[in-house]
Each structure stands twice: as C-alpha cells, then as structure tokens.
Write an enzyme that holds these catalytic residues in place. Structure first.
Site, short mmCIF file in Angstrom:
data_model
loop_
_atom_site.label_atom_id
_atom_site.label_comp_id
_atom_site.label_asym_id
_atom_site.label_seq_id
_atom_site.Cartn_x
_atom_site.Cartn_y
_atom_site.Cartn_z
N ASP A 56 43.15 44.66 44.14
CA ASP A 56 43.61 43.68 42.94
C ASP A 56 45.16 43.93 42.47
O ASP A 56 45.48 45.26 42.59
CB ASP A 56 42.71 43.94 41.72
CG ASP A 56 42.94 42.87 40.71
OD1 ASP A 56 42.15 41.90 40.42
OD2 ASP A 56 44.18 42.81 40.14
N ILE A 57 46.12 43.14 42.44
CA ILE A 57 47.16 43.12 42.08
C ILE A 57 47.53 43.82 40.67
O ILE A 57 48.49 44.37 40.46
CB ILE A 57 48.04 41.84 42.31
CG1 ILE A 57 49.64 41.89 42.45
CG2 ILE A 57 47.75 41.08 40.90
CD1 ILE A 57 50.25 40.79 43.00
N ASN A 77 33.24 37.17 36.83
CA ASN A 77 33.68 36.44 35.69
C ASN A 77 33.62 35.22 35.89
O ASN A 77 33.99 34.55 36.98
CB ASN A 77 35.02 36.69 35.43
CG ASN A 77 35.40 38.13 34.78
OD1 ASN A 77 34.56 38.71 34.02
ND2 ASN A 77 36.46 38.76 35.32
N GLY A 110 36.48 34.91 31.21
CA GLY A 110 37.87 35.35 31.55
C GLY A 110 38.35 34.96 32.89
O GLY A 110 38.94 35.63 33.42
N GLN A 111 37.53 34.18 33.50
CA GLN A 111 37.90 33.67 34.89
C GLN A 111 39.06 33.17 34.93
O GLN A 111 39.53 31.97 34.28
CB GLN A 111 36.88 33.20 35.67
CG GLN A 111 37.08 32.52 37.04
CD GLN A 111 35.98 31.69 37.82
OE1 GLN A 111 35.11 31.22 36.94
NE2 GLN A 111 36.33 31.45 38.89
N HIS A 165 34.63 35.10 42.88
CA HIS A 165 34.99 36.26 43.56
C HIS A 165 34.09 37.51 42.87
O HIS A 165 33.98 37.05 41.71
CB HIS A 165 36.47 36.64 43.48
CG HIS A 165 36.96 36.40 42.07
ND1 HIS A 165 37.40 35.24 41.39
CD2 HIS A 165 37.22 37.23 40.84
CE1 HIS A 165 37.82 35.34 40.23
NE2 HIS A 165 37.85 36.51 39.92
N HIS A 212 34.69 41.26 41.14
CA HIS A 212 35.37 42.53 41.23
C HIS A 212 34.83 43.83 41.50
O HIS A 212 33.63 43.93 40.91
CB HIS A 212 35.89 42.64 39.79
CG HIS A 212 36.70 41.55 39.16
ND1 HIS A 212 38.05 41.46 39.31
CD2 HIS A 212 36.53 40.34 38.86
CE1 HIS A 212 38.69 40.44 38.84
NE2 HIS A 212 37.40 39.81 38.40
P1 5GP Z 1 39.55 36.69 37.07
O1 5GP Z 1 40.16 36.99 35.90
O2 5GP Z 1 39.71 35.34 37.75
O3 5GP Z 1 37.96 37.22 37.35
O4 5GP Z 1 40.23 37.84 38.33
C1 5GP Z 1 41.35 37.39 39.00
C2 5GP Z 1 41.73 38.64 39.62
O5 5GP Z 1 42.68 38.40 40.60
C3 5GP Z 1 42.49 39.29 38.33
O6 5GP Z 1 42.17 40.97 38.52
C4 5GP Z 1 44.07 39.39 38.98
O7 5GP Z 1 44.73 40.66 38.84
C5 5GP Z 1 43.78 39.33 40.56
N1 5GP Z 1 44.79 38.68 41.28
C6 5GP Z 1 45.48 37.31 40.68
N2 5GP Z 1 46.40 37.05 41.45
C7 5GP Z 1 46.65 38.14 42.79
C8 5GP Z 1 47.36 38.04 43.73
O8 5GP Z 1 48.36 37.36 44.16
N3 5GP Z 1 47.04 39.31 44.46
C9 5GP Z 1 46.01 40.10 44.38
N4 5GP Z 1 45.56 41.01 44.97
N5 5GP Z 1 45.14 40.10 43.20
C10 5GP Z 1 45.29 39.07 42.46
#
Ligand code: 5GP
Length: 114
Positions: free
Chosen positions: A31-32, A87, A93-94, A100, A102
C-alpha cells in the site's frame, strides 16, 4: 466509458507498484499509504467494483484470492499474525472501486476496529 481505477492502472503496469505476489488471477502490492509496518493490497485482476458486486462467476477468483493470503503471509514472514480487511462501500471507507483485501501486519491491532 468510466476511467480506469488506480488498481486497474497498476494491473496494466501504467503506474508502478511494489508487487509482492502475482498469479494469473491475483495481484498483491504494498500500500502506498501503509497503516502498519506491513500493509499489502490484494486484488483480483478482473475488474469487480466491490464485494457486493460479485456473482457466482467469481467464486473461483474469490477462492484464489483467499488462498493467496496465507501464501503471501508466509513469503513476507508474518509469523506473529496479520489482519485481513475488506472495506465494502462508503460507510466502510472504501476509496478505490476495485475489490481488494488489505493484509496488515507488524504491530498489534485493536478490537473493535475504528
Ligand atoms: P480502501 O480505502 O479503498 O479500502 O483502500 C484503498 C487503498 O489503496 C488505500 O489503503 C490506499 O492507500 C491504497 N492506494 C491508493 N492508491 C494507491 C496507489 O497508487 N498505489 C498503491 N500501492 N496503493 C494505493
């Protein structure tokens, strides 16, 4: 046509990612914006917006995703455990509309989650 999600762009190698696992159906990368010392995002290569959008056609892919989790955990040496988070939707919080998981590890996690 809707624009590509950031995860689809990672699948298509249009933006870089630190990939830790890949097979024909799944991709996992760091994750970034990590929320723990180890924070990996595991996705299907098939574009599925969220968990509520899965169909019976996706059963095999879901199985492959889940089966990849312990393999990834072993390859990263997550011997003290990990948390698996999905999520789904706004209240959860998606942010990225591509299904995906985590995989979080490297510190203790509280319960209930925030
Ligand atoms: P969500 O909040 O949708 O469950 O999680 C999305 C996740 O994707 C977040 O933890 C966010 O940091 C990660 N993310 C978003 N954009 C990027 C990206 O460009 N590269 C990577 N490696 N992770 C990302």
């Amino acid at each position: 046509m809707a624009s590509k999600s950031v995860f689809k762009r990672i699948i298509d190698r249009e933006i870089p990612a630190d990939i830790v696992y890949e097979d024909g159906d799944c991709l996992a990368f760091r994750d970034i914006n990590p929320q723990s010392p180890v924070h990996v995002v595991l996705i299907p290569k098939k574009e599925i917006a969220d968990f509520q959008s899965v169909t019976t056609e996706d059963e095999a892919i879901l199985g492959k995703l889940l089966m990849a989790v312990p393999r990834i955990a072993a390859s990263l040496g997550l011997n003290n455990g990990f948390r698996l988070v999905l999520n789904n939707g706004r209240d959860a919080g998606q942010e990225v509309k591509h299904l995906h998981f985590h995989i979080l590890a490297g510190r203790p996690f509280g319960w209930p989650p925030g």
